[in-house]
Scaffold this motif. Structure first.
Motif, PDB file in Angstrom:
ATOM      1  N   ASP A  81       0.854  -1.190   0.000  1.00 33.23           N
ATOM      2  CA  ASP A  81       0.000   0.000   0.000  1.00 33.23           C
ATOM      3  C   ASP A  81       0.890   1.241   0.000  1.00 33.23           C
ATOM      4  N   PHE A  82       0.895   1.992  -1.093  1.00 32.95           N
ATOM      5  CA  PHE A  82       1.633   3.254  -1.129  1.00 32.95           C
ATOM      6  C   PHE A  82       0.680   4.404  -1.492  1.00 32.95           C
ATOM      7  N   SER A  83      -0.592   4.237  -1.150  1.00 31.74           N
ATOM      8  CA  SER A  83      -1.618   5.213  -1.517  1.00 31.74           C
ATOM      9  C   SER A  83      -1.453   6.552  -0.815  1.00 31.74           C
ATOM     10  N   SER A  84      -0.657   6.605   0.261  1.00 38.88           N
ATOM     11  CA  SER A  84      -0.455   7.870   0.965  1.00 38.88           C
ATOM     12  C   SER A  84       0.617   8.734   0.316  1.00 38.88           C
ATOM     13  N   ALA A  85       1.256   8.238  -0.725  1.00 36.73           N
ATOM     14  CA  ALA A  85       2.334   8.983  -1.377  1.00 36.73           C
ATOM     15  C   ALA A  85       1.814  10.241  -2.052  1.00 36.73           C
ATOM     16  N   THR A  86       2.612  11.294  -2.000  1.00 33.78           N
ATOM     17  CA  THR A  86       2.380  12.467  -2.845  1.00 33.78           C
ATOM     18  C   THR A  86       3.349  12.464  -4.015  1.00 33.78           C
ATOM     19  N   VAL A  87       4.432  11.698  -3.881  1.00 32.65           N
ATOM     20  CA  VAL A  87       5.409  11.524  -4.956  1.00 32.65           C
ATOM     21  C   VAL A  87       5.779  10.050  -5.024  1.00 32.65           C
ATOM     22  N   VAL A  88       5.761   9.488  -6.233  1.00 31.68           N
ATOM     23  CA  VAL A  88       6.175   8.102  -6.454  1.00 31.68           C
ATOM     24  C   VAL A  88       7.351   8.109  -7.416  1.00 31.68           C
ATOM     25  N   THR A  89       8.446   7.455  -7.030  1.00 33.58           N
ATOM     26  CA  THR A  89       9.615   7.358  -7.898  1.00 33.58           C
ATOM     27  C   THR A  89       9.878   5.893  -8.216  1.00 33.58           C
ATOM     28  N   MET A  90      10.547   5.653  -9.358  1.00 36.86           N
ATOM     29  CA  MET A  90      10.807   4.274  -9.756  1.00 36.86           C
ATOM     30  C   MET A  90      11.914   4.206 -10.796  1.00 36.86           C
ATOM     31  N   TYR A  91      12.608   3.080 -10.796  1.00 35.35           N
ATOM     32  CA  TYR A  91      13.546   2.729 -11.851  1.00 35.35           C
ATOM     33  C   TYR A  91      13.296   1.253 -12.130  1.00 35.35           C
ATOM     34  N   LEU A  92      12.232   1.005 -12.878  1.00 37.72           N
ATOM     35  CA  LEU A  92      11.787  -0.353 -13.152  1.00 37.72           C
ATOM     36  C   LEU A  92      11.910  -0.621 -14.652  1.00 37.72           C
ATOM     37  N   LEU A  93      11.245  -1.636 -15.132  1.00 36.24           N
ATOM     38  CA  LEU A  93      11.234  -1.948 -16.559  1.00 36.24           C
ATOM     39  C   LEU A  93       9.899  -1.521 -17.168  1.00 36.24           C
ATOM     40  N   PRO A  94       9.839  -1.290 -18.478  1.00 36.27           N
ATOM     41  CA  PRO A  94       8.599  -0.814 -19.097  1.00 36.27           C
ATOM     42  C   PRO A  94       7.392  -1.696 -18.801  1.00 36.27           C
ATOM     43  N   ALA A  95       7.573  -3.016 -18.828  1.00 33.98           N
ATOM     44  CA  ALA A  95       6.438  -3.903 -18.570  1.00 33.98           C
ATOM     45  C   ALA A  95       5.905  -3.716 -17.154  1.00 33.98           C
ATOM     46  N   LEU A  96       6.791  -3.481 -16.195  1.00 36.28           N
ATOM     47  CA  LEU A  96       6.348  -3.246 -14.814  1.00 36.28           C
ATOM     48  C   LEU A  96       5.655  -1.898 -14.696  1.00 36.28           C
ATOM     49  N   ASN A  97       6.168  -0.892 -15.398  1.00 38.07           N
ATOM     50  CA  ASN A  97       5.514   0.415 -15.393  1.00 38.07           C
ATOM     51  C   ASN A  97       4.075   0.307 -15.893  1.00 38.07           C
ATOM     52  N   LEU A  98       3.888  -0.485 -16.951  1.00 40.83           N
ATOM     53  CA  LEU A  98       2.543  -0.661 -17.498  1.00 40.83           C
ATOM     54  C   LEU A  98       1.628  -1.351 -16.496  1.00 40.83           C
ATOM     55  N   ARG A  99       2.156  -2.331 -15.780  1.00 39.69           N
ATOM     56  CA  ARG A  99       1.349  -3.006 -14.764  1.00 39.69           C
ATOM     57  C   ARG A  99       0.983  -2.066 -13.620  1.00 39.69           C
ATOM     58  N   LEU A 100       1.833  -1.083 -13.358  1.00 41.68           N
ATOM     59  CA  LEU A 100       1.583  -0.153 -12.267  1.00 41.68           C
ATOM     60  C   LEU A 100       0.549   0.913 -12.610  1.00 41.68           C
ATOM     61  N   ARG A 101       0.348   1.183 -13.890  1.00 39.48           N
ATOM     62  CA  ARG A 101      -0.519   2.290 -14.286  1.00 39.48           C
ATOM     63  C   ARG A 101      -1.895   2.276 -13.608  1.00 39.48           C
ATOM     64  N   PRO A 102      -2.620   1.153 -13.623  1.00 39.86           N
ATOM     65  CA  PRO A 102      -3.945   1.170 -12.968  1.00 39.86           C
ATOM     66  C   PRO A 102      -3.867   1.478 -11.476  1.00 39.86           C
ATOM     67  N   LEU A 103      -2.804   1.029 -10.806  1.00 37.21           N
ATOM     68  CA  LEU A 103      -2.633   1.327  -9.380  1.00 37.21           C
ATOM     69  C   LEU A 103      -2.376   2.816  -9.177  1.00 37.21           C
ATOM     70  N   LEU A 104      -1.553   3.396 -10.033  1.00 37.83           N
ATOM     71  CA  LEU A 104      -1.220   4.812  -9.901  1.00 37.83           C
ATOM     72  C   LEU A 104      -2.452   5.695 -10.095  1.00 37.83           C
ATOM     73  N   PHE A 105      -3.333   5.295 -11.012  1.00 35.49           N
ATOM     74  CA  PHE A 105      -4.501   6.121 -11.284  1.00 35.49           C
ATOM     75  C   PHE A 105      -5.568   6.016 -10.207  1.00 35.49           C
ATOM     76  N   LYS A 106      -5.352   5.187  -9.211  1.00 40.14           N
ATOM     77  CA  LYS A 106      -6.237   5.161  -8.049  1.00 40.14           C
ATOM     78  C   LYS A 106      -5.785   6.165  -6.987  1.00 40.14           C
ATOM     79  N   MET A 107      -4.627   6.791  -7.220  1.00 38.94           N
ATOM     80  CA  MET A 107      -4.072   7.702  -6.229  1.00 38.94           C
ATOM     81  C   MET A 107      -4.698   9.089  -6.375  1.00 38.94           C
TER      82      MET A 107
END
Length: 308
Positions: free
Chosen positions: A128-154
């Protein structure tokens, strides 16, 4: 002669001594852990982020002491530590490798920011990182795509910064080249899609029909039988702005904030003072980002293409 009590005490002391030796040996081994560039992780390999890239990521996100930064896949912890040390923010690193978590925690202690930074052993897709005001990452493109729906819930306005890799067809708001990699910034937008009833300006029977894909906004206004496209509509976080030419040909400028099914703000026209306006959404908003299933399909397709 050794009594039974003395023998029992000796055995307990021996056991405690062995346990202390084992704990000391483990601590020494754990404290000497050093990651190797290119080492395998859960879904990625570890490559350290250059200092100049870290600084630029946090600058683009405009990190402040009031921010809560979450670094996804925090590795050696340098992004979270820099957020606290250089920008005064509170930061949390989520990392799957427990050795990396230990290393990061020690480095936070050494940097004097252990009171502002914590590291947790976690799977970023389960944490659970829903309390973030800033999210940083150095992942791979496929992981970024998987994260998109989670990020848009923020919360709208949350800033997302990625080192080297994009978010598919989600266009970044800002880019930079720092160190040996690119940096990308996005703001999570509010969902302004749908049909709205505008009031407060004195304009007659004004409706808005807004469409949105990520942070790209389009739409038109209706005045009875007259319909006119919005002029330069845009949305950044919860802040919305657009121009609107009324039936008399005057161009109004609207600036406001989206809060659920309500937009409030100020409308101005040439030579006139601003007036407050309100818009209420009628009906439901439309999705502005692909569903989780679609994002996972995109991620699988990307992984398959890079495996060839």
């Amino acid at each position: 002669m050794t009594t039974i009590a003395q023998a029992s005490l000796s055995r307990r002391l021996a056991v405690l001594s062995l346990a202390g030796f084992a704990a000391s040996t483990f601590a020494q081994s754990n404290s000497s852990y050093e990651p190797q560039r290119g080492q395998a992780g859960k879904d990625v390999i570890w490559i350290p982020t250059p200092d100049e890239t870290v600084t630029r990521m946090l600058q683009m996100a405009e990190v402040k002491p009031t921010d809560r930064v979450f670094d996804l896949g925090s590795g050696d912890g340098k992004i979270a530590i820099a957020a606290a040390r250089e920008f005064g923010a509170r930061a949390t690193g989520l990392e799957y490798n427990p050795d990396m978590v230990g290393l990061s925690s020690r480095r936070a202690q050494q940097a004097g920011v252990a009171d502002k930074v914590q590291f947790r052993q976690a799977d970023i897709f389960q944490a659970d990182f829903s309390s973030a005001t800033v999210v940083t990452m150095y992942l791979l493109p496929a992981l970024n795509l998987r994260l998109r729906p989670l990020l848009f819930k923020m919360a709208p306005g949350t800033r997302v910064v990625s080192h080297s890799f994009t978010m598919g067809d989600w266009t970044p708001d800002e880019t930079a080249r720092a160190g040996y990699g690119d940096v990308y910034l996005w703001h999570i937008p509010a969902n302004a899609s749908g049909n709205w009833k505008l009031s407060g300006t004195g304009l007659p029977d004004t409706t808005l029909a807004l469409a949105q894909r990520y942070q790209v906004l389009s739409g038109d206004a209706g005045f009875g039988e007259l319909r006119a496209s919005l002029v330069r509509p845009r949305i950044v976080g919860a802040q919305i702005a657009f121009g609107l030419r009324d039936p008399k040909g005057q161009l109004w400028q609207f600036e406001g904030q989206v809060a659920g099914d309500r937009i409030t703000g100020t409308a101005t026209r040439p030579g006139q003072p601003g007036v407050p306006f309100e818009a209420r959404r009628a009906g439901d908003a439309s999705p502005i980002v692909p569903t989780t299933a679609a994002a996972e399909q995109d991620a699988s397709a990307f992984a398959a293409s890079t495996a060839r």
